[in-house]
Design a protein around this motif. Structure first.
Motif, PDB file in Angstrom:
ATOM      1  N   GLU A  59       0.814  -1.208   0.000  1.00 30.02           N
ATOM      2  CA  GLU A  59       0.000   0.000   0.000  1.00 30.02           C
ATOM      3  C   GLU A  59       0.855   1.269   0.000  1.00 30.02           C
ATOM      4  N   LYS A  60       2.034   1.200   0.615  1.00 27.87           N
ATOM      5  CA  LYS A  60       2.894   2.380   0.695  1.00 27.87           C
ATOM      6  C   LYS A  60       3.418   2.808  -0.673  1.00 27.87           C
ATOM      7  N   SER A  61       3.397   1.896  -1.633  1.00 30.20           N
ATOM      8  CA  SER A  61       3.880   2.239  -2.972  1.00 30.20           C
ATOM      9  C   SER A  61       2.841   3.014  -3.773  1.00 30.20           C
ATOM     10  N   ILE A  62       1.616   3.093  -3.237  1.00 31.63           N
ATOM     11  CA  ILE A  62       0.536   3.819  -3.915  1.00 31.63           C
ATOM     12  C   ILE A  62       0.326   5.144  -3.191  1.00 31.63           C
ATOM     13  N   ARG A  63       0.590   6.220  -3.861  1.00 27.93           N
ATOM     14  CA  ARG A  63       0.460   7.546  -3.252  1.00 27.93           C
ATOM     15  C   ARG A  63      -0.382   8.453  -4.141  1.00 27.93           C
ATOM     16  N   ARG A  64      -1.268   9.219  -3.519  1.00 28.01           N
ATOM     17  CA  ARG A  64      -2.072  10.223  -4.210  1.00 28.01           C
ATOM     18  C   ARG A  64      -2.166  11.449  -3.306  1.00 28.01           C
ATOM     19  N   ASP A  65      -2.321  12.630  -3.892  1.00 24.81           N
ATOM     20  CA  ASP A  65      -2.401  13.864  -3.116  1.00 24.81           C
ATOM     21  C   ASP A  65      -3.755  14.042  -2.438  1.00 24.81           C
ATOM     22  N   VAL A  66      -4.817  13.556  -3.091  1.00 28.25           N
ATOM     23  CA  VAL A  66      -6.177  13.699  -2.560  1.00 28.25           C
ATOM     24  C   VAL A  66      -6.559  12.422  -1.810  1.00 28.25           C
ATOM     25  N   PRO A  67      -7.024  12.527  -0.535  1.00 23.37           N
ATOM     26  CA  PRO A  67      -7.359  11.330   0.253  1.00 23.37           C
ATOM     27  C   PRO A  67      -8.345  10.397  -0.446  1.00 23.37           C
ATOM     28  N   GLU A  68      -9.379  10.977  -1.084  1.00 23.09           N
ATOM     29  CA  GLU A  68     -10.357  10.145  -1.789  1.00 23.09           C
ATOM     30  C   GLU A  68      -9.692   9.350  -2.912  1.00 23.09           C
ATOM     31  N   ASP A  69      -8.774   9.987  -3.629  1.00 23.85           N
ATOM     32  CA  ASP A  69      -8.066   9.306  -4.715  1.00 23.85           C
ATOM     33  C   ASP A  69      -7.153   8.214  -4.171  1.00 23.85           C
ATOM     34  N   LEU A  70      -6.517   8.487  -3.033  1.00 23.46           N
ATOM     35  CA  LEU A  70      -5.612   7.506  -2.423  1.00 23.46           C
ATOM     36  C   LEU A  70      -6.369   6.250  -2.006  1.00 23.46           C
ATOM     37  N   CYS A  71      -7.481   6.420  -1.283  1.00 22.06           N
ATOM     38  CA  CYS A  71      -8.259   5.268  -0.825  1.00 22.06           C
ATOM     39  C   CYS A  71      -8.771   4.436  -1.996  1.00 22.06           C
ATOM     40  N   LEU A  72      -9.281   5.121  -2.997  1.00 21.50           N
ATOM     41  CA  LEU A  72      -9.834   4.392  -4.130  1.00 21.50           C
ATOM     42  C   LEU A  72      -8.745   3.670  -4.909  1.00 21.50           C
ATOM     43  N   ALA A 187     -13.100   6.606   2.978  1.00 18.24           N
ATOM     44  CA  ALA A 187     -13.067   5.189   2.611  1.00 18.24           C
ATOM     45  C   ALA A 187     -13.417   5.002   1.144  1.00 18.24           C
ATOM     46  N   GLY A 188     -12.645   4.156   0.478  1.00 16.31           N
ATOM     47  CA  GLY A 188     -12.943   3.764  -0.892  1.00 16.31           C
ATOM     48  C   GLY A 188     -13.379   2.306  -0.924  1.00 16.31           C
ATOM     49  N   THR A 189     -14.426   2.014  -1.677  1.00 14.79           N
ATOM     50  CA  THR A 189     -14.968   0.660  -1.776  1.00 14.79           C
ATOM     51  C   THR A 189     -15.065   0.255  -3.238  1.00 14.79           C
ATOM     52  N   VAL A 190     -14.617  -0.964  -3.536  1.00 18.18           N
ATOM     53  CA  VAL A 190     -14.733  -1.516  -4.887  1.00 18.18           C
ATOM     54  C   VAL A 190     -15.502  -2.827  -4.791  1.00 18.18           C
ATOM     55  N   LEU A 191     -16.485  -3.000  -5.655  1.00 15.37           N
ATOM     56  CA  LEU A 191     -17.359  -4.167  -5.616  1.00 15.37           C
ATOM     57  C   LEU A 191     -17.440  -4.799  -6.996  1.00 15.37           C
ATOM     58  N   VAL A 192     -17.299  -6.118  -7.045  1.00 13.10           N
ATOM     59  CA  VAL A 192     -17.423  -6.875  -8.289  1.00 13.10           C
ATOM     60  C   VAL A 192     -18.501  -7.930  -8.118  1.00 13.10           C
ATOM     61  N   ASN A 193     -19.392  -8.008  -9.093  1.00  9.16           N
ATOM     62  CA  ASN A 193     -20.400  -9.064  -9.156  1.00  9.16           C
ATOM     63  C   ASN A 193     -20.073  -9.904 -10.385  1.00  9.16           C
ATOM     64  N   VAL A 194     -19.744 -11.169 -10.165  1.00  9.12           N
ATOM     65  CA  VAL A 194     -19.261 -12.009 -11.261  1.00  9.12           C
ATOM     66  C   VAL A 194     -20.399 -12.705 -11.990  1.00  9.12           C
ATOM     67  N   LEU A 195     -21.557 -12.777 -11.373  1.00 10.77           N
ATOM     68  CA  LEU A 195     -22.686 -13.468 -12.006  1.00 10.77           C
ATOM     69  C   LEU A 195     -23.639 -12.477 -12.647  1.00 10.77           C
ATOM     70  N   ARG A 196     -24.839 -12.956 -12.945  1.00 12.30           N
ATOM     71  CA  ARG A 196     -25.917 -12.146 -13.502  1.00 12.30           C
ATOM     72  C   ARG A 196     -25.606 -11.626 -14.903  1.00 12.30           C
ATOM     73  N   GLY A 197     -24.946 -12.440 -15.702  1.00  8.80           N
ATOM     74  CA  GLY A 197     -24.775 -12.099 -17.111  1.00  8.80           C
ATOM     75  C   GLY A 197     -23.483 -11.416 -17.486  1.00  8.80           C
ATOM     76  N   LYS A 198     -22.720 -10.899 -16.506  1.00  5.04           N
ATOM     77  CA  LYS A 198     -21.456 -10.249 -16.812  1.00  5.04           C
ATOM     78  C   LYS A 198     -20.673 -10.037 -15.523  1.00  5.04           C
ATOM     79  N   MET A 199     -19.399  -9.668 -15.691  1.00  2.00           N
ATOM     80  CA  MET A 199     -18.599  -9.318 -14.533  1.00  2.00           C
ATOM     81  C   MET A 199     -18.669  -7.800 -14.375  1.00  2.00           C
ATOM     82  N   ASN A 200     -19.495  -7.357 -13.446  1.00  2.00           N
ATOM     83  CA  ASN A 200     -19.742  -5.932 -13.233  1.00  2.00           C
ATOM     84  C   ASN A 200     -18.840  -5.426 -12.112  1.00  2.00           C
ATOM     85  N   ARG A 201     -18.189  -4.288 -12.338  1.00  2.00           N
ATOM     86  CA  ARG A 201     -17.269  -3.717 -11.356  1.00  2.00           C
ATOM     87  C   ARG A 201     -17.572  -2.233 -11.180  1.00  2.00           C
TER      88      ARG A 201
END
Length: 277
Positions: A59-72, A187-201
């Protein structure tokens, strides 16, 4: 009748985290219930299987100036790593996709098979969800839902990002600085749904504000740190600590959001993804 035929459909949530707070919150909020007195929101999925798989990224190798950008950015990197683990057919260390512990090695093979089955179900030429699949063990129940969730969180105080404290002294200084003031958590949240016809992210970012009383005493601060959890938390505070919570004036917009996951935000994201299918 074969008892295996009566197994309920499998609704699986893979949690890309080692945080006990996030895992406990997700289990509490999204577990299926047979309690007829419980009001259930049927517009979001409920799960009967929860699997944790730590992405183990730098995680330390990922840096962004804006907190929202960093979390995401960190949450997205965690998701990329988990999808790489699940879609890989090899645990070759040189490939950079091997899990970091023997426990994860035991989890990885069945998860890879589950992921492969879900991807096949989501392809245009796949079987329908209710049909028998050649790579599916009927004794485990039909696979109906497969979701993957990752997230990251930082604290922001006086416009400065605070991650986990590097020492006890820093933990003390952080908690003392919150007296009579507010600290934000992003907080940044990423969600993937693999079913229901496609892999939605999809992804979402949310911000909360925790306001502390001015009379937070040093002895409480030291007992909070002695319990150990604050050393593992961004910003050095644990809102559900039995003593520290007494010195919190307010948490906006929700208490759960400060544990690393805003259940309203996660639910809204799941609901949006369901509605798009």
């Amino acid at each position: 009748m074969d008892s295996s035929a009566a197994r309920p459909p499998r609704r699986v949530l893979v949690i890309g985290s080692s945080s006990k707070w996030r895992i406990a919150t997700l289990r509490r909020y999204f577990t299926e219930t047979d309690d007829s007195n419980t009001i259930v929101d049927h517009s979001i999925p409920r799960f009967n299987e929860f699997v944790t798989l730590s992405p183990d990224i730098d995680e330390k190798s990922i840096r962004r100036d804006v907190p929202e950008d960093l979390c995401l950015a960190i949450a997205e990197a965690k998701m990329d790593k988990i999808l790489s683990l699940l879609s890989s057919t090899s645990n070759d260390e040189d490939a950079g996709t091997a899990p970091s512990s023997s426990q994860q090695q035991l989890l990885l093979k069945p998860l890879q098979e589950l992921f492969s089955h879900a991807v096949e179900l989501s392809s245009p030429t796949s079987h329908h969800l209710g049909e028998t699949h050649p790579h599916h063990d009927a004794a485990e129940g039909q696979l109906e839902e497969l979701w993957i969730l990752t997230g990251d969180q930082v604290a922001v105080y006086d416009n400065i990002v605070r991650e986990k404290p590097q020492s006890r002294d820093e933990n003390v200084a952080f908690l003392q600085s919150y007296r009579g003031s507010s600290v934000a958590t992003v907080a940044g949240t990423v969600l993937v749904n693999v079913l229901r016809g496609k892999m939605n992210r999809q992804s979402k970012v949310n911000r909360t504000k925790t306001t502390f009383r001015s009379d937070l005493p040093d002895d409480v601060i030291h007992r909070v740190i002695d319990r150990g959890d604050s050393l593992q938390c961004c910003g050095s505070f644990v809102v559900d600590d039995v003593e520290l919570r007494e010195f919190i004036d307010s948490v906006e917009p929700s208490f759960n959001a400060v544990t690393g996951l805003d259940m309203i935000a996660v639910s809204d994201l799941m609901r949006e993804m369901h509605n798009q299918q």
